[in-house]
Motif scaffolding. Structure first.
Motif, PDB file in Angstrom:
ATOM      1  N   PRO A 158      53.917  48.728  44.956  1.00  0.00           N
ATOM      2  CA  PRO A 158      53.992  48.849  43.493  1.00  0.00           C
ATOM      3  C   PRO A 158      54.865  50.036  43.092  1.00  0.00           C
ATOM      4  N   GLN A 159      55.555  49.882  41.962  1.00  0.00           N
ATOM      5  CA  GLN A 159      56.447  50.943  41.486  1.00  0.00           C
ATOM      6  C   GLN A 159      56.348  51.011  39.964  1.00  0.00           C
ATOM      7  N   LEU A 160      55.418  51.809  39.484  1.00  0.00           N
ATOM      8  CA  LEU A 160      55.289  51.995  38.041  1.00  0.00           C
ATOM      9  C   LEU A 160      56.444  52.848  37.534  1.00  0.00           C
ATOM     10  N   ARG A 161      56.977  52.475  36.380  1.00  0.00           N
ATOM     11  CA  ARG A 161      58.092  53.209  35.802  1.00  0.00           C
ATOM     12  C   ARG A 161      57.619  53.997  34.593  1.00  0.00           C
ATOM     13  N   VAL A 162      57.987  55.269  34.570  1.00  0.00           N
ATOM     14  CA  VAL A 162      57.588  56.160  33.483  1.00  0.00           C
ATOM     15  C   VAL A 162      58.847  56.606  32.741  1.00  0.00           C
ATOM     16  N   ALA A 163      58.826  56.468  31.438  1.00  0.00           N
ATOM     17  CA  ALA A 163      59.954  56.906  30.612  1.00  0.00           C
ATOM     18  C   ALA A 163      59.843  58.404  30.365  1.00  0.00           C
ATOM     19  N   ALA A 164      60.960  59.106  30.488  1.00  0.00           N
ATOM     20  CA  ALA A 164      60.965  60.561  30.290  1.00  0.00           C
ATOM     21  C   ALA A 164      60.479  60.922  28.892  1.00  0.00           C
ATOM     22  N   GLU A 165      60.815  60.113  27.902  1.00  0.00           N
ATOM     23  CA  GLU A 165      60.423  60.401  26.525  1.00  0.00           C
ATOM     24  C   GLU A 165      58.901  60.352  26.354  1.00  0.00           C
ATOM     25  N   SER A 166      58.264  59.304  26.915  1.00  0.00           N
ATOM     26  CA  SER A 166      56.808  59.192  26.771  1.00  0.00           C
ATOM     27  C   SER A 166      56.101  60.292  27.562  1.00  0.00           C
ATOM     28  N   THR A 246      42.967  61.712  27.586  1.00  0.00           N
ATOM     29  CA  THR A 246      44.215  60.945  27.564  1.00  0.00           C
ATOM     30  C   THR A 246      43.935  59.444  27.467  1.00  0.00           C
ATOM     31  N   THR A 247      44.911  58.719  26.988  1.00  0.00           N
ATOM     32  CA  THR A 247      44.896  57.277  27.185  1.00  0.00           C
ATOM     33  C   THR A 247      45.295  56.998  28.631  1.00  0.00           C
ATOM     34  N   LEU A 248      45.110  55.767  29.065  1.00  0.00           N
ATOM     35  CA  LEU A 248      45.540  55.419  30.417  1.00  0.00           C
ATOM     36  C   LEU A 248      47.045  55.602  30.558  1.00  0.00           C
ATOM     37  N   SER A 249      47.793  55.216  29.539  1.00  0.00           N
ATOM     38  CA  SER A 249      49.249  55.362  29.589  1.00  0.00           C
ATOM     39  C   SER A 249      49.641  56.828  29.717  1.00  0.00           C
ATOM     40  N   GLU A 250      48.973  57.706  28.955  1.00  0.00           N
ATOM     41  CA  GLU A 250      49.271  59.134  29.044  1.00  0.00           C
ATOM     42  C   GLU A 250      48.892  59.702  30.402  1.00  0.00           C
ATOM     43  N   ALA A 251      47.785  59.222  30.962  1.00  0.00           N
ATOM     44  CA  ALA A 251      47.388  59.692  32.293  1.00  0.00           C
ATOM     45  C   ALA A 251      48.445  59.342  33.332  1.00  0.00           C
ATOM     46  N   VAL A 252      48.986  58.136  33.244  1.00  0.00           N
ATOM     47  CA  VAL A 252      50.045  57.725  34.177  1.00  0.00           C
ATOM     48  C   VAL A 252      51.268  58.608  33.994  1.00  0.00           C
ATOM     49  N   ASP A 253      51.654  58.832  32.736  1.00  0.00           N
ATOM     50  CA  ASP A 253      52.830  59.669  32.469  1.00  0.00           C
ATOM     51  C   ASP A 253      52.653  61.075  33.030  1.00  0.00           C
ATOM     52  N   LEU A 254      51.479  61.658  32.822  1.00  0.00           N
ATOM     53  CA  LEU A 254      51.245  63.037  33.266  1.00  0.00           C
ATOM     54  C   LEU A 254      51.083  63.123  34.779  1.00  0.00           C
ATOM     55  N   LEU A 255      50.466  62.114  35.392  1.00  0.00           N
ATOM     56  CA  LEU A 255      50.363  62.103  36.858  1.00  0.00           C
ATOM     57  C   LEU A 255      51.738  62.084  37.509  1.00  0.00           C
ATOM     58  N   SER A 256      52.708  61.513  36.822  1.00  0.00           N
ATOM     59  CA  SER A 256      54.052  61.444  37.404  1.00  0.00           C
ATOM     60  C   SER A 256      54.688  62.818  37.568  1.00  0.00           C
ATOM     61  N   LEU A 257      54.103  63.838  36.937  1.00  0.00           N
ATOM     62  CA  LEU A 257      54.624  65.201  37.047  1.00  0.00           C
ATOM     63  C   LEU A 257      54.053  65.959  38.241  1.00  0.00           C
ATOM     64  N   ALA A 258      53.003  65.452  38.860  1.00  0.00           N
ATOM     65  CA  ALA A 258      52.294  66.180  39.905  1.00  0.00           C
ATOM     66  C   ALA A 258      53.131  66.319  41.171  1.00  0.00           C
ATOM     67  N   ASP A 259      52.983  67.464  41.818  1.00  0.00           N
ATOM     68  CA  ASP A 259      53.592  67.655  43.138  1.00  0.00           C
ATOM     69  C   ASP A 259      52.717  67.042  44.224  1.00  0.00           C
ATOM     70  N   VAL A 260      51.394  67.148  44.047  1.00  0.00           N
ATOM     71  CA  VAL A 260      50.441  66.560  44.980  1.00  0.00           C
ATOM     72  C   VAL A 260      49.260  66.031  44.168  1.00  0.00           C
ATOM     73  N   VAL A 261      48.733  64.883  44.593  1.00  0.00           N
ATOM     74  CA  VAL A 261      47.547  64.304  43.960  1.00  0.00           C
ATOM     75  C   VAL A 261      46.444  64.199  45.017  1.00  0.00           C
ATOM     76  N   ILE A 262      45.243  64.674  44.670  1.00  0.00           N
ATOM     77  CA  ILE A 262      44.062  64.493  45.512  1.00  0.00           C
ATOM     78  C   ILE A 262      43.135  63.549  44.775  1.00  0.00           C
ATOM     79  N   SER A 263      42.718  62.474  45.421  1.00  0.00           N
ATOM     80  CA  SER A 263      41.941  61.465  44.706  1.00  0.00           C
ATOM     81  C   SER A 263      40.918  60.803  45.605  1.00  0.00           C
TER      82      SER A 263
END
Length: 340
Positions: A158-166, A246-263
Motif C-alpha cells: 500500500p502507498q498512501l499519498r499525502v498532499a503537502a498542503e493538507s 485529529t480526524t483520521l485524515s489529519e492523523a495520516v497527514d501528521l504521521l507522514s512527518l515522523a522519522d520513526v513510528v512505534i505502534s
C-alpha cells in the motif's frame, strides 16, 4: 472500442484492513490499467480512500448499526447502483449481508470467498485455502486473479499519498513545529488490551527520546485517550497528545512527518507502513505472520512465547508476558538499527 472495465470493490470496515485493501486496488490497476474502480465502504474510511489514487469514487455504505441486516436499505442502494453499469463486484467482507448490494445492483460478475454460504448471491465463488493464503493481504489480492491461486500472489505494498498542503494545514491547526527528529507513538489497539504494549513502557521510551531532543507525538482515536493520558502522566508530559483530537485524515497527514513510528498491531501501524515510515511494530496476542506491516522499513517485535499468539482480547493467563517483557531498551536498540 470497448469501454474500460468498471469494478466495484466492497471494502472492509477496519482501518488496517482498508489500508491492506489498497494492495488489491493496485493489483486490479495492473491487470486493468484503464479501469474505473469504485469502493463501497463506511463513510469514515473515506479519509483513507481519498489518499489512494487507484480509487475513482468512494460510495457510502448504509449507516447501519453493527450486526444490523438493513435489508431494505441494502436493496435500495443496490438498485440505485444499477445505473453505474459495473462489470464486476469484488467483496472483501465474508458476510452474507455484504453480498446483497452487488446482487441487487445486477452486477454480472460477483467475486468473493464462500464466507457465510453466499452461493447464488455470488457467482464467482472462491474457496479460501488458508494453507496457501496465510496473510490477510494475500486473500485480498488473490481476488484480483481470474481463479483460485495455487501459490500466494505478489502483493504490492500500500502507498498512501499525502498532499503537502493538507499536511501543512494539519500542522497549523494544532500549532505543531516540525524541526528536529520526530517520534510518533501509536499506543492504541481497537481489538483489546492484549495487543497494547504497556503505557509505562511507552512513557519511558518517550522520556528517553525527549531527553535526546526528539519531539514525541501521540496518535489514536478517542477510545485511546485514557491510555495516552496515562503515558503523558508517567512521562511527565514529554509528549504532544493528539489522541482523539485529529480526524483520521489529519492523523495520516501528521504521521507522514515522523522519522520513526512505534505502534501496536493496529490500524495506525498499517497506515505508517503505507506511508513508508521507519516503523517498529509490537505484537502480543496477534500474529505478525497474519497481518504484518507491508513495508521494508518495518521491524517486527514479537517474543514468540509458547502462549502466543492467542488471538484473545484480554490475556487469558492474566500476566501479558508477551508484551510486558518487551522492554523500552529493546525498542531503543531497534530504533538505532533502523537509523544505521
Amino acid at each position: 472500442m470497448s469501454r474500460p472495465a468498471r469494478i466495484l470493490v466492497v471494502g472492509p470496515s477496519w482501518v488496517g484492513d482498508m489500508v491492506m485493501a489498497q494492495s488489491l486496488l493496485i493489483a486490479l490497476k495492473r491487470h486493468h490499467p484503464h479501469s474505473q474502480i469504485d469502493v463501497l465502504a463506511p463513510v469514515w474510511t473515506f479519509a483513507l480512500l481519498d489518499k489512494m489514487p487507484e480509487v475513482s469514487q468512494a460510495l457510502p455504505m448504509p449507516p447501519l448499526a453493527r450486526g444490523q441486516l438493513g435489508l431494505r436499505e441494502r436493496i435500495k442502494l443496490g438498485k440505485s447502483l444499477r445505473a453505474h453499469r459495473y462489470d464486476q463486484a469484488i467483496l472483501l467482507p465474508n458476510t452474507w449481508k455484504s453480498a446483497l448490494i452487488p446482487f441487487f445492483a445486477h452486477i454480472p460478475l460477483r467475486t468473493g470467498y464462500t464466507g457465510e454460504c453466499r452461493w447464488g448471491l455470488l457467482n464467482d465463488v472462491r474457496r479460501l485455502d488458508k494453507t496457501v493464503l496465510t496473510q490477510t493481504v494475500q486473500r485480498f489480492v488473490a481476488l484480483a486473479e481470474p481463479s483460485e491461486p495455487s501459490t500466494p500472489p505478489e502483493c504490492p505494498a500500500p502507498q498512501l499519498r499525502v498532499a503537502a498542503e493538507s499536511r501543512q494545514q494539519a500542522c497549523d491547526k494544532f500549532a505543531l513545529q516540525t524541526q528536529g527528529k520526530l517520534l510518533a507513538l501509536c499506543p492504541g489497539a481497537e481489538y483489546g488490551d492484549a495487543k497494547r504494549w504497556p503505557a509505562a513502557h511507552y512513557a519511558e521510551l518517550a522520556r528517553l527520546k525527549r531527553r535526546e531532543g526528539w519531539q514525541v507525538w501521540l496518535f489514536g482515536s478517542p477510545k485511546d485517550a485514557p491510555v495516552a493520558a496515562e503515558i503523558n502522566r508517567l512521562s511527565h508530559d514529554a509528549c504532544i497528545d493528539l489522541t482523539g483530537k485529529t480526524t483520521l485524515s489529519e492523523a495520516v497527514d501528521l504521521l507522514s512527518l515522523a522519522d520513526v513510528v512505534i505502534s501496536n498491531d493496529s490500524g495506525l501501524m498499517h497506515v505508517a507502513a503505507a506511508l513508508n515510515k521507519k516503523l517498529i511494530a509490537i505484537y502480543g496476542s496477534s500474529a505478525p505472520y497474519f497481518t504484518p506491516p507491508l513495508n521494508e522499513n518495518a521491524r517486527i517485535i514479537s517474543l514468540n512465547l509458547d502462549c502466543s499468539p492467542c488471538f484473545k482480547r484480554e490475556c487469558p493467563l492474566g500476566h501479558l508476558h508477551c508484551l510486558v517483557k518487551i522492554t523500552p531498551q529493546q525498542i531503543l536498540h531497534e530504533m538505532q538499527a533502523l537509523s544505521a
